[in-house]
Design a protein around this motif. Structure first.
Motif, PDB file in Angstrom:
ATOM      1  N   TYR A 118       0.822  -1.204   0.000  1.00 11.07           N
ATOM      2  CA  TYR A 118       0.000   0.000   0.000  1.00 11.07           C
ATOM      3  C   TYR A 118       0.863   1.265   0.000  1.00 11.07           C
ATOM      4  CZ  TYR A 118      -3.344   3.525   1.474  1.00 11.07           C
ATOM      5  OH  TYR A 118      -4.104   4.667   1.541  1.00 11.07           O
ATOM      6  N   LEU A 119       1.859   1.318   0.869  1.00 13.78           N
ATOM      7  CA  LEU A 119       2.705   2.507   0.957  1.00 13.78           C
ATOM      8  C   LEU A 119       3.534   2.689  -0.311  1.00 13.78           C
ATOM      9  CD1 LEU A 119       3.905   2.267   4.671  1.00 13.78           C
ATOM     10  CD2 LEU A 119       2.130   3.752   3.718  1.00 13.78           C
ATOM     11  N   HIS A 124       4.392   5.715  -5.295  1.00 16.97           N
ATOM     12  CA  HIS A 124       4.554   5.597  -6.748  1.00 16.97           C
ATOM     13  C   HIS A 124       3.476   6.411  -7.472  1.00 16.97           C
ATOM     14  CE1 HIS A 124       5.775   3.748 -10.526  1.00 16.97           C
ATOM     15  NE2 HIS A 124       4.510   3.499 -10.773  1.00 16.97           N
ATOM     16  N   ARG A 125       2.243   6.338  -6.980  1.00 14.41           N
ATOM     17  CA  ARG A 125       1.150   7.110  -7.587  1.00 14.41           C
ATOM     18  C   ARG A 125       1.409   8.608  -7.476  1.00 14.41           C
ATOM     19  NH1 ARG A 125      -3.773   7.521  -3.832  1.00 14.41           N
ATOM     20  NH2 ARG A 125      -2.193   8.899  -2.877  1.00 14.41           N
ATOM     21  N   ASP A 126       1.781   9.059  -6.282  1.00 14.76           N
ATOM     22  CA  ASP A 126       2.006  10.490  -6.075  1.00 14.76           C
ATOM     23  C   ASP A 126       3.157  10.997  -6.941  1.00 14.76           C
ATOM     24  OD1 ASP A 126      -0.026  10.317  -4.271  1.00 14.76           O
ATOM     25  OD2 ASP A 126       1.225  10.536  -2.484  1.00 14.76           O
ATOM     26  N   PHE A 127       4.226  10.204  -7.036  1.00 17.09           N
ATOM     27  CA  PHE A 127       5.357  10.583  -7.882  1.00 17.09           C
ATOM     28  C   PHE A 127       4.919  10.669  -9.340  1.00 17.09           C
ATOM     29  CE2 PHE A 127       8.895   9.231 -10.638  1.00 17.09           C
ATOM     30  CZ  PHE A 127       9.802  10.239 -10.372  1.00 17.09           C
ATOM     31  N   VAL A 130       3.027  13.859 -10.158  1.00 11.89           N
ATOM     32  CA  VAL A 130       3.910  15.023 -10.278  1.00 11.89           C
ATOM     33  C   VAL A 130       4.630  15.019 -11.618  1.00 11.89           C
ATOM     34  CG1 VAL A 130       5.971  16.139  -9.359  1.00 11.89           C
ATOM     35  CG2 VAL A 130       4.224  15.297  -7.791  1.00 11.89           C
ATOM     36  N   THR A 131       5.193  13.875 -12.006  1.00 11.33           N
ATOM     37  CA  THR A 131       5.931  13.829 -13.273  1.00 11.33           C
ATOM     38  C   THR A 131       5.003  14.049 -14.462  1.00 11.33           C
ATOM     39  OG1 THR A 131       5.745  11.405 -13.283  1.00 11.33           O
ATOM     40  CG2 THR A 131       7.749  12.349 -12.357  1.00 11.33           C
ATOM     41  N   THR A 132       3.760  13.565 -14.371  1.00  8.92           N
ATOM     42  CA  THR A 132       2.793  13.818 -15.442  1.00  8.92           C
ATOM     43  C   THR A 132       2.518  15.308 -15.566  1.00  8.92           C
ATOM     44  OG1 THR A 132       1.739  11.649 -15.194  1.00  8.92           O
ATOM     45  CG2 THR A 132       0.439  13.391 -16.239  1.00  8.92           C
ATOM     46  N   TYR A 133       2.315  15.961 -14.435  1.00  9.28           N
ATOM     47  CA  TYR A 133       2.066  17.403 -14.437  1.00  9.28           C
ATOM     48  C   TYR A 133       3.241  18.159 -15.071  1.00  9.28           C
ATOM     49  CZ  TYR A 133       2.469  22.090 -12.371  1.00  9.28           C
ATOM     50  OH  TYR A 133       2.686  23.428 -12.175  1.00  9.28           O
ATOM     51  N   LEU A 134       4.447  17.772 -14.736  1.00 17.99           N
ATOM     52  CA  LEU A 134       5.625  18.458 -15.277  1.00 17.99           C
ATOM     53  C   LEU A 134       5.780  18.247 -16.775  1.00 17.99           C
ATOM     54  CD1 LEU A 134       8.222  17.722 -12.446  1.00 17.99           C
ATOM     55  CD2 LEU A 134       7.049  19.888 -12.908  1.00 17.99           C
ATOM     56  N   ILE A 200      -4.860  18.618  -7.322  1.00 23.63           N
ATOM     57  CA  ILE A 200      -4.312  17.637  -6.385  1.00 23.63           C
ATOM     58  C   ILE A 200      -3.334  18.353  -5.466  1.00 23.63           C
ATOM     59  CG2 ILE A 200      -2.850  15.593  -6.126  1.00 23.63           C
ATOM     60  CD1 ILE A 200      -3.972  14.580  -8.762  1.00 23.63           C
ATOM     61  N   VAL A 201      -3.509  18.191  -4.177  1.00 24.95           N
ATOM     62  CA  VAL A 201      -2.564  18.729  -3.201  1.00 24.95           C
ATOM     63  C   VAL A 201      -1.849  17.554  -2.552  1.00 24.95           C
ATOM     64  CG1 VAL A 201      -2.272  20.062  -1.082  1.00 24.95           C
ATOM     65  CG2 VAL A 201      -4.022  20.737  -2.748  1.00 24.95           C
ATOM     66  N   GLN A 202      -0.533  17.520  -2.651  1.00 27.98           N
ATOM     67  CA  GLN A 202       0.264  16.471  -2.029  1.00 27.98           C
ATOM     68  C   GLN A 202       1.118  17.090  -0.921  1.00 27.98           C
ATOM     69  OE1 GLN A 202       2.557  14.237  -4.845  1.00 27.98           O
ATOM     70  NE2 GLN A 202       0.782  13.689  -6.088  1.00 27.98           N
ATOM     71  N   LEU A 203       1.224  16.375   0.175  1.00 25.40           N
ATOM     72  CA  LEU A 203       2.036  16.845   1.294  1.00 25.40           C
ATOM     73  C   LEU A 203       2.872  15.697   1.808  1.00 25.40           C
ATOM     74  CD1 LEU A 203       2.863  18.821   3.554  1.00 25.40           C
ATOM     75  CD2 LEU A 203       0.850  18.028   4.825  1.00 25.40           C
ATOM     76  N   GLN A 204       4.176  15.877   1.824  1.00 25.06           N
ATOM     77  CA  GLN A 204       5.080  14.915   2.449  1.00 25.06           C
ATOM     78  C   GLN A 204       5.908  15.662   3.489  1.00 25.06           C
ATOM     79  OE1 GLN A 204       5.765  15.094  -1.249  1.00 25.06           O
ATOM     80  NE2 GLN A 204       4.070  13.715  -1.672  1.00 25.06           N
TER      81      GLN A 204
END
Length: 214
Positions: A118-119, A124-127, A130-134, A200-204
């Motif tokens: 799951y983690l 992998h999904r979040d990454f 981001v790369t798709t957006y870029l 989409i808002v991502q926070l790490q």
């Protein structure tokens, strides 16, 4: 560490998704790469069929159907009644915020494999998002509005880090509720209503080992 995957299926403005804490059964039911991708597509883009999802994911329709039934059995998705046929069923994500706290599974050896999957898939999904957006082309106004920010110079206690995360989450929730309750995203009379897009808002945020600890 906690993670909150949430269904974003359109609802009436006043609807607030309930929060459910994920247990071991839910975790094991979701922790599969293809099931997580299916649920993400349904949550982000709305209802679809096994055929449509299979085409988008490059997977066999029968395989997707099996995973859809599995997700439904665990309460992650539901059939959209009154739409489709007996042979072509439409599925939608159940609108609920599911909070997963990894501390709930630290001492459960039977859940370690599912937790790891799951983690890994979540990161992998979040990454990938981001790369798709870029890689995509955006107008200057959206390019300037987005951000990839990093602040590596904080020194916090565990309590301060938890408080920081709570404050940031509260800000995101406030903006989400404002949009759902009649902001630019829903109020057609608002001057920018036609310009609203899904965001989409991502926070790490996490501690790091110092040099003498590594």
């Amino acid at each position: 560490m906690s993670d909150t995957p949430e269904s974003n299926r359109p609802q009436p403005p006043s609807a607030t998704p309930p929060v459910r804490r994920m247990d071991a059964r839910s975790l094991r039911g979701l922790a599969h790469p293809l099931r997580m991708r299916i649920l993400d597509l349904l949550a982000l883009d709305g209802p679809d069929t096994a055929t449509g999802l299979g085409r988008r994911l490059g997977e066999n329709t029968g395989t997707v159907s099996w995973h859809l039934r599995h997700l439904a059995d665990h309460g992650f998705i539901e059939e959209e009644t009154g739409r489709g046929t007996r042979r072509e069923r439409w599925w939608r994500a159940v609108r609920v915020a599911r909070r997963l706290d990894t501390n709930d599974f630290r001492d459960d050896p039977d859940s370690q494999g599912a937790l790891s999957v799951y983690l890994h898939e979540t990161v992998h999904r979040d990454f990938g998002q981001v790369t798709t957006y870029l890689a995509e082309e955006w107008g200057a106004e959206w390019r300037d509005a987005g951000t990839l920010s990093r602040w590596p110079d904080l020194r916090l206690t565990s309590g301060q880090l938890a408080a920081l995360n709570a404050e940031l989450e509260a800000v995101v929730v406030r903006h989400r509720e404002a949009a759902a309750g009649g902001g630019a995203a829903r109020d057609e009379a608002a001057p920018d209503a036609g310009e609203a897009r899904p965001v989409i808002v991502q926070l790490q945020s996490f501690p790091r080992k110092e040099r003498d600890e590594r």
